[in-house]
Scaffold this motif. Structure first.
Motif, PDB file in Angstrom:
ATOM      1  N   THR A  97       0.832  -1.190   0.000  1.00 42.25           N
ATOM      2  CA  THR A  97       0.000   0.000   0.000  1.00 42.25           C
ATOM      3  C   THR A  97       0.867   1.240   0.000  1.00 42.25           C
ATOM      4  O   THR A  97       1.728   1.412   0.873  1.00 42.25           O
ATOM      5  CB  THR A  97      -0.924   0.025   1.239  1.00 42.25           C
ATOM      6  OG1 THR A  97      -1.736  -1.152   1.249  1.00 42.25           O
ATOM      7  CG2 THR A  97      -1.815   1.247   1.226  1.00 42.25           C
ATOM      8  N   HIS A  98       0.647   2.113  -0.963  1.00 47.73           N
ATOM      9  CA  HIS A  98       1.379   3.373  -1.072  1.00 47.73           C
ATOM     10  C   HIS A  98       0.617   4.453  -0.316  1.00 47.73           C
ATOM     11  O   HIS A  98      -0.552   4.719  -0.597  1.00 47.73           O
ATOM     12  CB  HIS A  98       1.536   3.758  -2.548  1.00 47.73           C
ATOM     13  CG  HIS A  98       2.260   5.046  -2.763  1.00 47.73           C
ATOM     14  ND1 HIS A  98       1.615   6.243  -2.985  1.00 47.73           N
ATOM     15  CD2 HIS A  98       3.580   5.334  -2.781  1.00 47.73           C
ATOM     16  CE1 HIS A  98       2.508   7.205  -3.151  1.00 47.73           C
ATOM     17  NE2 HIS A  98       3.712   6.681  -3.031  1.00 47.73           N
ATOM     18  N   VAL A  99       1.273   5.065   0.684  1.00 52.40           N
ATOM     19  CA  VAL A  99       0.629   6.083   1.521  1.00 52.40           C
ATOM     20  C   VAL A  99       1.415   7.384   1.403  1.00 52.40           C
ATOM     21  O   VAL A  99       2.505   7.514   1.984  1.00 52.40           O
ATOM     22  CB  VAL A  99       0.574   5.643   2.997  1.00 52.40           C
ATOM     23  CG1 VAL A  99      -0.065   6.732   3.853  1.00 52.40           C
ATOM     24  CG2 VAL A  99      -0.191   4.335   3.140  1.00 52.40           C
ATOM     25  N   PRO A 100       0.940   8.365   0.659  1.00 52.23           N
ATOM     26  CA  PRO A 100       1.622   9.666   0.621  1.00 52.23           C
ATOM     27  C   PRO A 100       1.566  10.338   1.985  1.00 52.23           C
ATOM     28  O   PRO A 100       0.512  10.387   2.622  1.00 52.23           O
ATOM     29  CB  PRO A 100       0.822  10.456  -0.426  1.00 52.23           C
ATOM     30  CG  PRO A 100       0.049   9.429  -1.205  1.00 52.23           C
ATOM     31  CD  PRO A 100      -0.234   8.327  -0.227  1.00 52.23           C
ATOM     32  N   SER A 101       2.699  10.862   2.428  1.00 48.95           N
ATOM     33  CA  SER A 101       2.738  11.500   3.751  1.00 48.95           C
ATOM     34  C   SER A 101       2.316  12.958   3.716  1.00 48.95           C
ATOM     35  O   SER A 101       2.083  13.557   4.764  1.00 48.95           O
ATOM     36  CB  SER A 101       4.151  11.393   4.334  1.00 48.95           C
ATOM     37  OG  SER A 101       5.052  12.208   3.591  1.00 48.95           O
ATOM     38  N   GLY A 102       2.260  13.541   2.524  1.00 46.25           N
ATOM     39  CA  GLY A 102       1.877  14.938   2.399  1.00 46.25           C
ATOM     40  C   GLY A 102       3.041  15.905   2.424  1.00 46.25           C
ATOM     41  O   GLY A 102       2.847  17.116   2.348  1.00 46.25           O
ATOM     42  N   GLY A 103       4.257  15.395   2.520  1.00 45.32           N
ATOM     43  CA  GLY A 103       5.448  16.235   2.536  1.00 45.32           C
ATOM     44  C   GLY A 103       6.628  15.408   2.988  1.00 45.32           C
ATOM     45  O   GLY A 103       6.482  14.222   3.303  1.00 45.32           O
ATOM     46  N   ASN A 104       7.810  16.017   3.019  1.00 48.19           N
ATOM     47  CA  ASN A 104       8.975  15.288   3.506  1.00 48.19           C
ATOM     48  C   ASN A 104       9.036  15.439   5.025  1.00 48.19           C
ATOM     49  O   ASN A 104       9.545  16.426   5.553  1.00 48.19           O
ATOM     50  CB  ASN A 104      10.253  15.810   2.865  1.00 48.19           C
ATOM     51  CG  ASN A 104      11.451  14.916   3.183  1.00 48.19           C
ATOM     52  OD1 ASN A 104      11.334  13.955   3.940  1.00 48.19           O
ATOM     53  ND2 ASN A 104      12.586  15.231   2.604  1.00 48.19           N
ATOM     54  N   LEU A 105       8.510  14.437   5.718  1.00 45.32           N
ATOM     55  CA  LEU A 105       8.398  14.488   7.180  1.00 45.32           C
ATOM     56  C   LEU A 105       9.629  13.946   7.876  1.00 45.32           C
ATOM     57  O   LEU A 105       9.674  13.929   9.114  1.00 45.32           O
ATOM     58  CB  LEU A 105       7.174  13.688   7.636  1.00 45.32           C
ATOM     59  CG  LEU A 105       5.838  14.045   6.994  1.00 45.32           C
ATOM     60  CD1 LEU A 105       4.720  13.206   7.613  1.00 45.32           C
ATOM     61  CD2 LEU A 105       5.540  15.528   7.132  1.00 45.32           C
ATOM     62  N   GLY A 106      10.635  13.471   7.117  1.00 45.41           N
ATOM     63  CA  GLY A 106      11.787  12.836   7.725  1.00 45.41           C
ATOM     64  C   GLY A 106      11.484  11.388   8.058  1.00 45.41           C
ATOM     65  O   GLY A 106      10.363  10.898   7.885  1.00 45.41           O
ATOM     66  N   TYR A 107      12.514  10.697   8.560  1.00 40.75           N
ATOM     67  CA  TYR A 107      12.359   9.261   8.818  1.00 40.75           C
ATOM     68  C   TYR A 107      11.409   9.004   9.989  1.00 40.75           C
ATOM     69  O   TYR A 107      10.479   8.198   9.887  1.00 40.75           O
ATOM     70  CB  TYR A 107      13.733   8.650   9.092  1.00 40.75           C
ATOM     71  CG  TYR A 107      13.771   7.145   8.973  1.00 40.75           C
ATOM     72  CD1 TYR A 107      13.364   6.513   7.801  1.00 40.75           C
ATOM     73  CD2 TYR A 107      14.225   6.348  10.018  1.00 40.75           C
ATOM     74  CE1 TYR A 107      13.399   5.126   7.685  1.00 40.75           C
ATOM     75  CE2 TYR A 107      14.266   4.969   9.911  1.00 40.75           C
ATOM     76  CZ  TYR A 107      13.852   4.364   8.743  1.00 40.75           C
ATOM     77  OH  TYR A 107      13.876   2.995   8.631  1.00 40.75           O
ATOM     78  N   SER A 108      11.593   9.692  11.092  1.00 42.41           N
ATOM     79  CA  SER A 108      10.709   9.512  12.246  1.00 42.41           C
ATOM     80  C   SER A 108       9.272   9.871  11.902  1.00 42.41           C
ATOM     81  O   SER A 108       8.332   9.147  12.264  1.00 42.41           O
ATOM     82  CB  SER A 108      11.176  10.362  13.423  1.00 42.41           C
ATOM     83  OG  SER A 108      12.425   9.952  13.904  1.00 42.41           O
TER      84      SER A 108
END
Length: 341
Positions: A97-108
């Motif tokens: 499942t591909h889940v866009p995070s909405g931005g570059n939130l970093g690894y954590s």
């Protein structure tokens, strides 16, 4: 996406809802993935945080079915606003499942998105996209994490050629930082009080408890995940987030078990490279130490870090790290740092 890929996606959706095993044709093999239907208990939820990972992530995804060895999985790829075709690579494996995070939130931040999306599960596996898991490795880690007293398990890591990769670590101290500054990889048999890195190859041949390990691969039980809570995405954009999380695991009474029979090959390059990331690694180490120690100890630790960068100042990354230690303005220009205190 091709018509055949769209057709495969439709079939996989039906099979995912029914809890059946899904056979997927990949560029390398025909694989069978045992999927846990949405809302039902999974044996393990795999969380992969991707950022422009199209070149690497397909190999990891293709290694999962054999690595799971029959575990009922959900596979979540959290995409931190990739500009390449990461989404298309994931879509070609419809059991992921591909889940866009909405931005570059970093690894954590990406891990926390995956945790919130996971659903009911016995364990969560956090994996870098540039890994390849050997057959049976994910099952061994999931089993080891559930052992009495444990809360997490980490594998033996190999480099991209299958060679030795020192992935185990000790809790950071001022003396260890000084030892690593002066000696680096020299004198690998030196006492543990003089190195954060575990250099001795013999230590990698036997299972046991560790302080922490490189965060490229870790399996955490659902109980430990619920008790420890979110990864610290306010302080750690990239690097040292695993140091912090493993410390919190230990503080909560959970042990981290190293399992040499579970093997992952680390291709490298998944987070990119360059002077800014070298500097970010150093600043993240400082942030971690400052979180748990007072001003005097932190000042000594900063001195040890600065000494290490000074000894290697001819390298661009170490020069950038030295500047970041000395200047808050320079520190704020590092990736993900502008909004962090």
């Amino acid at each position: 996406m091709t018509a055949s890929e769209k057709h495969a996606l439709g079939e996989a959706a039906v099979e995912r809802q029914s809890g059946h095993r899904v056979g997927v044709a990949s560029p390398t093999a025909t694989m069978t993935v045992s999927l846990a239907p949405e809302g039902e208990l999974a044996d393990c939820v795999v969380v992969i945080v991707a950022y422009n990972s199209a070149k690497e992530i397909g190999g990891l995804l293709d290694s999962l079915p054999a690595a799971a060895d029959g575990l009922r999985l959900r596979v979540i790829v959290v995409d931190n606003d990739s500009a390449d075709n990461t989404a298309e690579v994931v879509a070609a494996r419809p059991w992921a499942t591909h889940v866009p995070s909405g931005g570059n939130l970093g690894y954590s931040g990406g891990i926390n998105v995956g945790r919130r999306t996971a659903g009911p599960t016995r364990a969560i596996a956090v994996l870098n996209p540039d890994l390849r898991l050997e057959p049976g490795s994910l099952r061994r880690l999931a089993d080891a994490a559930q052992a009495p007293g444990a809360g997490a398990a980490v594998p033996r890591m190999l480099d991209g050629t299958g060679g030795f990769f020192p992935s185990l670590r000790r809790e950071p101290t001022v003396l260890r930082a000084l030892g690593d500054a002066l000696l680096g990889g020299k004198w690998p048999s030196r006492p543990g009080v003089l190195s954060e890195m575990v250099w001795s190859r013999g230590s990698y041949e036997r299972a046991g408890e560790v302080d922490w390990a490189t965060g490229a691969a870790i399996v955490i039980t659902a109980e430990a995940d619920a008790q420890v809570g979110p990864w610290d995405d306010e302080r750690f954009f990239l690097y040292s987030e695993e140091t912090d999380y493993c410390r919190r695991l230990r503080q909560a009474g959970f042990a981290i078990h190293y399992i040499p029979e579970a093997t992952a090959r680390h291709e490298g390059g998944g987070s990119g490279a360059g002077p800014a990331l070298v500097a970010l690694s150093t600043i993240s180490r400082l942030r971690y130490f400052r979180k748990y120690h007072g001003r005097f100890a932190t000042a000594l630790f900063v001195t040890a870090l600065g000494f290490s960068e000074l000894l290697r100042v001819r390298r661009p990354g170490n020069r950038r790290a030295m500047l970041a230690l000395l200047s808050r303005r320079s520190r704020a220009t590092l990736p993900g740092m502008s909004a962090r205190p």
